[in-house]
Write a protein that holds these residues in place. Structure first.
Motif, PDB file in Angstrom:
ATOM      1  N   GLY A 121      -5.613   2.316   3.745  1.00  0.00           N
ATOM      2  CA  GLY A 121      -5.550   1.214   4.685  1.00  0.00           C
ATOM      3  C   GLY A 121      -5.738  -0.137   4.015  1.00  0.00           C
ATOM      4  O   GLY A 121      -5.937  -0.234   2.797  1.00  0.00           O
ATOM      5  N   VAL A 122      -5.655  -1.182   4.835  1.00  0.00           N
ATOM      6  CA  VAL A 122      -5.892  -2.555   4.389  1.00  0.00           C
ATOM      7  C   VAL A 122      -7.267  -2.975   4.912  1.00  0.00           C
ATOM      8  O   VAL A 122      -7.513  -2.917   6.124  1.00  0.00           O
ATOM      9  N   PHE A 123      -8.159  -3.378   4.006  1.00  0.00           N
ATOM     10  CA  PHE A 123      -9.518  -3.727   4.417  1.00  0.00           C
ATOM     11  C   PHE A 123      -9.510  -4.849   5.449  1.00  0.00           C
ATOM     12  O   PHE A 123      -8.773  -5.839   5.318  1.00  0.00           O
ATOM     13  N   ARG A 124     -10.360  -4.700   6.446  1.00  0.00           N
ATOM     14  CA  ARG A 124     -10.449  -5.672   7.528  1.00  0.00           C
ATOM     15  C   ARG A 124     -11.077  -6.976   7.036  1.00  0.00           C
ATOM     16  O   ARG A 124     -11.940  -6.963   6.142  1.00  0.00           O
ATOM     17  N   PRO A 125     -10.693  -8.139   7.613  1.00  0.00           N
ATOM     18  CA  PRO A 125     -11.292  -9.426   7.218  1.00  0.00           C
ATOM     19  C   PRO A 125     -12.809  -9.449   7.428  1.00  0.00           C
ATOM     20  O   PRO A 125     -13.531 -10.096   6.674  1.00  0.00           O
ATOM     21  N   GLU A 126     -13.289  -8.722   8.458  1.00  0.00           N
ATOM     22  CA  GLU A 126     -14.738  -8.695   8.720  1.00  0.00           C
ATOM     23  C   GLU A 126     -15.514  -8.116   7.552  1.00  0.00           C
ATOM     24  O   GLU A 126     -16.713  -8.384   7.402  1.00  0.00           O
ATOM     25  N   LEU A 168       0.831  -1.212   0.000  1.00  0.00           N
ATOM     26  CA  LEU A 168       0.000   0.000   0.000  1.00  0.00           C
ATOM     27  C   LEU A 168       0.864   1.259   0.000  1.00  0.00           C
ATOM     28  O   LEU A 168       0.664   2.168  -0.822  1.00  0.00           O
ATOM     29  N   LEU A 169       1.836   1.323   0.907  1.00  0.00           N
ATOM     30  CA  LEU A 169       2.689   2.510   1.007  1.00  0.00           C
ATOM     31  C   LEU A 169       3.491   2.722  -0.271  1.00  0.00           C
ATOM     32  O   LEU A 169       3.639   3.852  -0.745  1.00  0.00           O
ATOM     33  N   GLY A 170       4.001   1.645  -0.830  1.00  0.00           N
ATOM     34  CA  GLY A 170       4.781   1.761  -2.054  1.00  0.00           C
ATOM     35  C   GLY A 170       3.939   2.230  -3.233  1.00  0.00           C
ATOM     36  O   GLY A 170       4.398   3.056  -4.038  1.00  0.00           O
ATOM     37  N   THR A 171       2.713   1.732  -3.334  1.00  0.00           N
ATOM     38  CA  THR A 171       1.822   2.125  -4.429  1.00  0.00           C
ATOM     39  C   THR A 171       1.493   3.608  -4.352  1.00  0.00           C
ATOM     40  O   THR A 171       1.559   4.333  -5.355  1.00  0.00           O
TER      41      THR A 171
END
Length: 222
Positions: free
Chosen positions: A137-142, A88-91
């Motif tokens: 962010g990274v989407f939560r598994p929920e 994410l940060l690199g993109t």
């Protein structure tokens, strides 16, 4: 999942408080990503994908030099196997570098649908300060598992403001001069249109030959 259900079903709709049922101008475009992710999850087998959208959002903001009550949000996400915060940060860093913003910073933040989450800041030389230009962010598994996505599929996502990066790129000190009550119509008419074609696109366009007309091909118009 049980905690999420409790908040959604019992947290604010209990017969006394009906705020969740009222219409509201959208404050972000994450709903677009949610619908797109659900459609993606229905495709079997799963196919790694990238999506983006640009649309207008509305906020209960006091308008000033860096804030608008309505603006545009650039929403995007990448869905693939075993993605991490580093991806994410690199993109995002590479994206801003390519549009002329090499100086970006990240700050840990909280979002209810992503974990970890990072705010994005860009340096404004005119204002001599760092300005928030997005969230990510990274989407939560929920959020992903109920859609039917494989458990090892991760989704990195971002919502970027359009006006603030433009404000930095055009060396503008007041965002209202770009989109708002202080816009100079003469500036709008005289401002050059920017095309961000890649080098490969330009080479391919040069190689393309104009299509022959029907008469040149030997056809006759009826």
């Amino acid at each position: 999942m049980k905690k999420v259900d409790m908040v959604q079903l019992d947290g604010d709709i209990n017969g006394k408080n009906q705020r969740q049922k009222k219409n509201l101008l959208r404050t972000h475009t994450t709903a677009v990503s949610s619908r797109t992710l659900f459609k993606l999850a229905q495709i079997k087998p799963f196919k790694p994908s990238k999506f983006f959208s640009i649309d207008r959002v509305f906020r209960n903001e006091s308008i000033d030099a860096t804030h608008l009550a309505e603006f545009h949000q650039v929403e995007g996400f990448i869905a693939d196997y075993d993605l991490t915060l580093g991806h994410l940060l690199g993109t995002i860093a590479e994206f801003f570098k390519r549009i002329g913003h090499p100086n970006v910073r990240f700050k840990p933040a909280y979002n209810p649908y992503t974990e970890p989450s990072m705010e994005i800041f860009g340096w404004s030389e005119e204002r001599k300060t760092w300005i928030e230009i997005g969230n990510s962010g990274v989407f939560r598994p929920e959020m992903l598992e109920p859609m039917g996505l494989p458990s090892n599929v991760k989704v990195v996502a971002w919502g970027l403001g359009l006006e603030r990066p433009c404000m930095i790129a055009t060396k503008c000190k007041d965002i209202r001069e770009l989109f708002g009550p202080k816009v100079n119509i003469k500036m709008v008419k005289s401002f050059p249109i920017v095309r961000m074609d890649s080098v490969n696109d330009k080479k391919q366009n040069k190689k393309k030959k104009p299509q022959a007309s029907a008469q040149q091909k030997g056809f006759k118009e009826s």
